[in-house]
Scaffold this active site. Structure first.
Site, PDB file in Angstrom:
ATOM      1  N   ARG A 218       5.518   1.444  -7.677  1.00 47.19           N
ATOM      2  CA  ARG A 218       6.421   2.498  -8.147  1.00 47.19           C
ATOM      3  C   ARG A 218       7.309   1.905  -9.234  1.00 47.19           C
ATOM      4  NH1 ARG A 218       3.491   5.851  -6.329  1.00 47.19           N
ATOM      5  NH2 ARG A 218       3.832   7.168  -4.509  1.00 47.19           N
ATOM      6  N   HIS A 266       1.058   6.655 -15.209  1.00 48.25           N
ATOM      7  CA  HIS A 266       0.952   6.934 -13.766  1.00 48.25           C
ATOM      8  C   HIS A 266      -0.330   7.713 -13.444  1.00 48.25           C
ATOM      9  CE1 HIS A 266       3.557   7.244  -9.905  1.00 48.25           C
ATOM     10  NE2 HIS A 266       2.271   7.263  -9.599  1.00 48.25           N
TER      11      HIS A 266
HETATM   12  P1  NDP Z   1       0.512   0.797   3.063  1.00 50.12           P
HETATM   13  O1  NDP Z   1       1.689   1.368   3.761  1.00 50.12           O
HETATM   14  O2  NDP Z   1      -0.844   0.925   3.683  1.00 50.12           O
HETATM   15  O3  NDP Z   1       0.764  -0.769   2.818  1.00 50.12           O
HETATM   16  C1  NDP Z   1       1.997  -1.278   2.419  1.00 50.12           C
HETATM   17  C2  NDP Z   1       1.923  -2.801   2.391  1.00 50.12           C
HETATM   18  O4  NDP Z   1       3.147  -3.295   1.853  1.00 50.12           O
HETATM   19  C3  NDP Z   1       1.735  -3.440   3.764  1.00 50.12           C
HETATM   20  O5  NDP Z   1       0.951  -4.588   3.644  1.00 50.12           O
HETATM   21  C4  NDP Z   1       3.179  -3.844   4.131  1.00 50.12           C
HETATM   22  O6  NDP Z   1       3.255  -4.946   4.996  1.00 50.12           O
HETATM   23  C5  NDP Z   1       3.695  -4.247   2.767  1.00 50.12           C
HETATM   24  N1  NDP Z   1       5.164  -4.193   2.714  1.00 50.12           N
HETATM   25  C6  NDP Z   1       5.970  -3.114   2.898  1.00 50.12           C
HETATM   26  N2  NDP Z   1       7.262  -3.478   2.779  1.00 50.12           N
HETATM   27  C7  NDP Z   1       7.268  -4.802   2.539  1.00 50.12           C
HETATM   28  C8  NDP Z   1       8.298  -5.757   2.344  1.00 50.12           C
HETATM   29  N3  NDP Z   1       9.597  -5.412   2.381  1.00 50.12           N
HETATM   30  N4  NDP Z   1       7.944  -7.042   2.130  1.00 50.12           N
HETATM   31  C9  NDP Z   1       6.630  -7.404   2.118  1.00 50.12           C
HETATM   32  N5  NDP Z   1       5.610  -6.544   2.295  1.00 50.12           N
HETATM   33  C10 NDP Z   1       5.925  -5.264   2.505  1.00 50.12           C
HETATM   34  O7  NDP Z   1       0.522   1.428   1.594  1.00 50.12           O
HETATM   35  P2  NDP Z   1      -0.716   1.761   0.628  1.00 50.12           P
HETATM   36  O8  NDP Z   1      -1.542   0.539   0.464  1.00 50.12           O
HETATM   37  O9  NDP Z   1      -1.378   3.018   1.043  1.00 50.12           O
HETATM   38  O10 NDP Z   1       0.064   2.119  -0.731  1.00 50.12           O
HETATM   39  C11 NDP Z   1       0.870   1.159  -1.357  1.00 50.12           C
HETATM   40  C12 NDP Z   1       1.612   1.767  -2.524  1.00 50.12           C
HETATM   41  O11 NDP Z   1       0.747   2.014  -3.620  1.00 50.12           O
HETATM   42  C13 NDP Z   1       2.264   3.144  -2.290  1.00 50.12           C
HETATM   43  O12 NDP Z   1       3.425   3.083  -1.486  1.00 50.12           O
HETATM   44  C14 NDP Z   1       2.593   3.520  -3.716  1.00 50.12           C
HETATM   45  O13 NDP Z   1       3.803   2.886  -4.088  1.00 50.12           O
HETATM   46  C15 NDP Z   1       1.427   2.894  -4.507  1.00 50.12           C
HETATM   47  N6  NDP Z   1       0.522   3.933  -5.011  1.00 50.12           N
HETATM   48  C16 NDP Z   1       0.444   4.109  -6.377  1.00 50.12           C
HETATM   49  C17 NDP Z   1      -0.373   5.067  -6.933  1.00 50.12           C
HETATM   50  C18 NDP Z   1      -0.463   5.232  -8.417  1.00 50.12           C
HETATM   51  O14 NDP Z   1      -1.045   6.216  -8.883  1.00 50.12           O
HETATM   52  N7  NDP Z   1       0.054   4.294  -9.198  1.00 50.12           N
HETATM   53  C19 NDP Z   1      -1.171   5.972  -6.073  1.00 50.12           C
HETATM   54  C20 NDP Z   1      -1.069   5.677  -4.667  1.00 50.12           C
HETATM   55  C21 NDP Z   1      -0.238   4.703  -4.164  1.00 50.12           C
HETATM   56  P3  NDP Z   1       3.149  -4.780   6.627  1.00 50.12           P
HETATM   57  O15 NDP Z   1       1.819  -4.077   6.852  1.00 50.12           O
HETATM   58  O16 NDP Z   1       3.164  -6.162   7.134  1.00 50.12           O
HETATM   59  O17 NDP Z   1       4.300  -3.926   7.026  1.00 50.12           O
END
Ligand code: NDP
Length: 303
Positions: A218, A266
């Protein structure tokens, strides 16, 4: 159970067809709802100002993969983000493309081409570069697999450091070790209080000199001014961004004309209306049958 959809005209056309096939009730737009108490689910990007009139509400479903645009939900109302394998594959494809562009110096060659300059730099094998992925969730793991198949060494960073087959995983506390070895840094984190502004001076300073940035998380993860400074200092060699802060990026923003930066508007993924509707149906059925809600977002984890 009845769902209220507050979204685009395209979804307003597609979702009622999907719901009719499934024999489920749907209302499109608040004006179509005669009895708010009958609404059990709301699917939206922007929720209604006043949720309290929906006295039977059980879930709010974000029509996107993220929920960072939504306010905290009142107690008793679950929040689900759309789980859509098609979107996840699109983001994986964009990340693979952008990583290859960064790896193969495409920003430099595009800038040279504008000046009709034929000047070859050194070509590095994928196997000689390590890609570090911030966020190893559904999309991060897909991207890691795609990049691994191309021969890159891949390491991942997540809050928990949960093991992922074939990937060197690092937990939150091991961020510095993770960054030290990331020649190309890919951001696929969700936007939360803990990750806002994470792509900034402190992080860039820990990367190897001349590292590259690929960002599809984001816009607010990235300190855009810090990126410019890191590029000017040679700390970063280039950046490929799908998300910026703000969006749309104003025409006069200096990063538009920075030859080391490639920006896409985006478009790593766009929700497929039918896929989104199918997710909403899985949520409705899970709630009805008392099963875990797909895409359930735990607010206490900072989302
Ligand atoms: P998930 O919720 O499946 O995965 C999130 C990951 O981030 C997990 O590995 C989690 O770790 C990790 N994480 C979260 N908070 C922290 C933190 N504070 N420190 C370290 N690691 C952290 O999300 P998705 O993979 O489905 O999506 C990820 C992102 O991709 C979305 O939130 C969005 O921002 C972006 N996106 C962008 C798009 C675009 O068009 N550009 C389209 C779709 C998504 P843990 O599992 O250990 O909690």
């Amino acid at each position: 159970m009845a769902l209220l959809l507050l979204s685009t005209a395209e979804r307003g056309e597609v979702w009622p067809r999907v719901f009719a096939e499934a024999g489920e009730s749907i209302f499109v737009g608040e004006a179509s709802v005669a009895d708010p108490a009958a609404i059990t689910h709301i699917a939206c990007w922007v929720p209604p100002q006043d949720l309290s009139v929906y006295t039977g509400l059980k879930t709010v479903i974000s029509v996107g993969a993220g929920v960072d645009h939504l306010p905290p939900m009142p107690a008793g109302i679950a929040l689900s983000r759309t789980i859509a394998p098609g979107i996840e594959a699109m983001v994986r494809d964009w990340v693979v493309m952008a990583t290859l562009m960064a790896h193969r110096d495409v920003p430099t060659y595009l800038a040279q081409a504008r000046d009709r300059l034929w000047r070859a730099g050194k070509v590095t094998a994928a196997s000689a570069r390590t890609v570090g992925i911030l966020g190893m969730g559904r999309i991060g793991r897909l991207a890691a697999a795609g990049l691994g198949n191309l021969g890159f060494r891949v390491r991942g960073w997540s809050r928990s450091g949960t093991p992922v087959d074939g990937i060197d995983m690092f937990a939150a506390a091991d961020l510095d070790d993770f960054l030290r070895g990331a020649d190309i840094l890919v951001c696929l984190l969700p936007l939360t209080a803990a990750t806002r502004g994470i792509l900034g001076e402190a992080m860039f300073a820990k990367l190897p000199q001349g590292a590259r940035l690929v960002h599809a998380g984001r816009g607010a993860h990235l300190d855009m001014a810090a990126l410019s400074r890191a590029l000017d200092a040679g700390r970063l060699a280039s950046a490929v961004l799908d998300v910026t802060d703000p969006e749309p990026l104003p025409a006069e923003h200096p990063l538009w004309s920075d030859p080391r930066v490639i920006i896409t508007p985006h478009v790593a993924a766009q929700t497929d209306a039918r896929e989104g509707a199918l997710h909403a149906l899985t949520v409705i059925r899970a709630v009805r049958e008392g099963r875990p809600i797909p895409g359930l977002v735990a607010r206490e984890r900072g989302y």
